[in-house]
Motif scaffolding. Sequence first.
Motif, PDB file in Angstrom:
ATOM      1  N   VAL A  86       5.085  11.455   6.705  1.00 19.44           N
ATOM      2  CA  VAL A  86       5.959  10.877   5.693  1.00 19.44           C
ATOM      3  C   VAL A  86       7.216  11.724   5.692  1.00 19.44           C
ATOM      4  N   LYS A 122      10.337  11.985   3.524  1.00 20.70           N
ATOM      5  CA  LYS A 122      10.941  11.501   2.281  1.00 20.70           C
ATOM      6  C   LYS A 122      12.445  11.353   2.455  1.00 20.70           C
ATOM      7  N   ALA A 153       0.838  -1.208   0.000  1.00 20.61           N
ATOM      8  CA  ALA A 153       0.000   0.000   0.000  1.00 20.61           C
ATOM      9  C   ALA A 153       0.875   1.261   0.000  1.00 20.61           C
ATOM     10  N   LEU A 154       1.989   1.226   0.700  1.00 23.42           N
ATOM     11  CA  LEU A 154       2.864   2.403   0.751  1.00 23.42           C
ATOM     12  C   LEU A 154       3.551   2.616  -0.594  1.00 23.42           C
ATOM     13  N   LYS A 155       3.877   1.505  -1.261  1.00 24.52           N
ATOM     14  CA  LYS A 155       4.507   1.631  -2.583  1.00 24.52           C
ATOM     15  C   LYS A 155       3.562   2.321  -3.565  1.00 24.52           C
ATOM     16  N   LEU A 156       2.271   2.030  -3.433  1.00 26.23           N
ATOM     17  CA  LEU A 156       1.291   2.681  -4.301  1.00 26.23           C
ATOM     18  C   LEU A 156       1.242   4.184  -4.050  1.00 26.23           C
ATOM     19  N   ARG A 157       1.704   4.603  -2.873  1.00 26.48           N
ATOM     20  CA  ARG A 157       1.754   6.040  -2.575  1.00 26.48           C
ATOM     21  C   ARG A 157       3.120   6.616  -2.902  1.00 26.48           C
ATOM     22  N   ASN A 158       3.870   5.890  -3.746  1.00 25.25           N
ATOM     23  CA  ASN A 158       5.167   6.385  -4.181  1.00 25.25           C
ATOM     24  C   ASN A 158       6.231   6.379  -3.093  1.00 25.25           C
ATOM     25  N   LEU A 159       6.015   5.563  -2.079  1.00 23.10           N
ATOM     26  CA  LEU A 159       7.025   5.443  -1.021  1.00 23.10           C
ATOM     27  C   LEU A 159       7.813   4.176  -1.294  1.00 23.10           C
ATOM     28  N   ARG A 202      -3.281   4.772  10.026  1.00 25.27           N
ATOM     29  CA  ARG A 202      -3.196   6.102   9.467  1.00 25.27           C
ATOM     30  C   ARG A 202      -1.718   6.406   9.259  1.00 25.27           C
ATOM     31  N   ILE A 203      -1.399   7.039   8.122  1.00 29.24           N
ATOM     32  CA  ILE A 203      -0.016   7.474   7.919  1.00 29.24           C
ATOM     33  C   ILE A 203       0.097   8.854   8.530  1.00 29.24           C
TER      34      ILE A 203
END
Length: 674
Positions: free
Chosen positions: A613, A615, A80-86, A609-610
């Motif tokens: 982030v 980066k 799921a985090l990869k889908l958010r570009n993480l 909940r995130i």
Amino acid sequence: MVSKPNMQKDGVRSNGQRPSSFHGDGFSPKRAWSIEDSEELYRISGWGDPYFSINAAGHVTVSPRGDRGGSLDLYELVKALKLRNLHLPLLIRFSDILQDRLERLNAVFAKAIARYNYNGIYRGVFPVKCNQQRHLIEDLVRFGAPHQFGLEAGSKPELMIALALLDTPEALLICNGYKDREYIQTAILARRMGQNTIIVLEQLEEVDYVIEECRRLGIRPVVGVRAKLSTKGIGRWGTSAGDRAKFGLTLPEILQAVEKLRAAEMLDCLQLLHYHIGSQISAISVIKNAIREASQIYVELAQLGAAMQYLDVGGGLGIDYDGSKTNFYASKNYSIQNYANDIVAEVKEACDERNLPAPTLISESGRAIAAHQSVLVFDILGTSDVTVEIPEPSDESEHLIIQNLYETYCSISVENYQEAFHDATQFKEEAVSLFGFGYLSLTERVRAERLYWACCASILAIVRQQDYVPDDLEDLEKIMASIYYANLSVFQSAPDTWAIDQLFPIMPIHRLDEEPTQRGTLADLTCDSDGKINQFIDLRDVKHILELHALKPLNASSAQSNSNASNHEPYYLGLFLGGAYQEIMGNLHNLFGATNAVHIQLTPKGGYRIEHVVKGDTMQAVLGYVQYDVEDLVENVRRKTEQALQERKITLDEAQQLLQNYEHSLSRYTYLSP
Ligand SMILES: *Cc1c(COP(=O)(O)O)cnc(C)c1O
């Protein structure tokens, strides 16, 4: 790298293998691999309880609130985090775990205080040096407020953090480390804004500074002394104690400090005794000896007229990195409750004997609070394996040495495998030297090596069935291990594995319902031969290989939908218990920067909940750390393409493409994007 530790758990030598239950007796039919087998193999309940376990899908799950319910599938979370570009490598912080650790520490002291009828209270502090990350310190202050939990600063910049962030009325702010006048002034002045700063004297000069600044400012500070105990620590940080330790005052120096304060009519300011005998104390006996010695110093100080109120036992509360519950350096032979019990009981006894009121107990546990809260997830880019094929039969037309190797191969059995290994090794060495003298062709040498590897594989299969492994065959598993290329930098993300041979639990976070048929070590992205991990936790001692799964080739359809991706299905590993010290000690070797980080919190409804982030560094950022100006760099490359254009070495299209890639890269993550 440093050689393997000579300490051994239970005095038993590991054969570097899975427990024998995994391979059965070799005769019974092989049963299917289960997640229970993975649990035992990776020892997850040993080091991970109550936060980490494996679910029916064969994925690692995280229960950030420990026994209090709610859990997340770590593999699904990463997807799921990869889908958010993480992208990976990704540091996932679970603030609920941080809270749970803090609650536990307070709960065990509360329990011990009740059990021993201790007349004082516990008021812990978190040593900022263990993990200075802002969100984490903010969380700690918030979670700690109900317990009046404070902070410990070991340097001026850490004092800056603590002064600004700590706002719990009764919490303590312990000021450790080397101090100059400005440090001391600031700490004293901060009392005026309601901070309970306690200045711990580590050097004799600091006594004079404190006396002078107190007079100048007209504010009475609260002062402590850090004692050099004669109780020696244990293991890696053993030298933090003892007369020649780097920090603290010897007993004669403490007496001098007392007299100086008495002369300045400030003996009532001396209220705290502190000691710290090192981190990761693995033996409860050491903790007991230290608190016994410190309790005596404490009561003596009170007897000398100091207004003693606090006893600060420092850090050292250990983490069971390998889950063995032993005094091995990567483990500890006591529970956190034992720790609190022993401290409370010893202090009570010493004070009762002299009819002194019991002090407020302070501990500065860093590792024990912060280690569990973060998990580093990284992917495997590919592997390098020893190729083993079933060899073609040999005949008289081949060189004698090759015939010998083939015969050895055919002869291998449970009765002679050790001898066969020696024979094979000797024949292979002879083949290499014959090649050197020109008596063997390249093709023949290759054939000899293949036969050798075939022998090794066949011998290893037998070795794995044995309970006892002869010394000379111990390395076989290592020789045959695959190298798994990991998308991370050891120097950035797990520097202690490199610097001090620290062990962290590492395991796949999925496919745990499948047998891991491969044995591997990890190699990182850096061009440094030390950039590897080849020591892993084991029930006994340390093992030099990790059981891993073979990478699964992508099938044609998924490969198409994933055009620039690698040719295997993603394989994710987790490095656990790395939340203390690793982030700040990590460095930019080869300019691999900070990784992406996310803070995850469970929601009451069972989701997550995130919260934040953070980066990871871009290439532009890490280049900036070493003083490169990105615009200059781009301009230089542009000029070079111009030049090449003029000389007709490059086309306009190619030049544009090159510049575009260059500029695009600068804004990107420093790690590989599969
Ligand atoms: C490093 C340090 C700590 C923290 O030790 P842990 O073993 O991580 O709990 C506590 N106090 C002092 C003075 C330290 O230097």
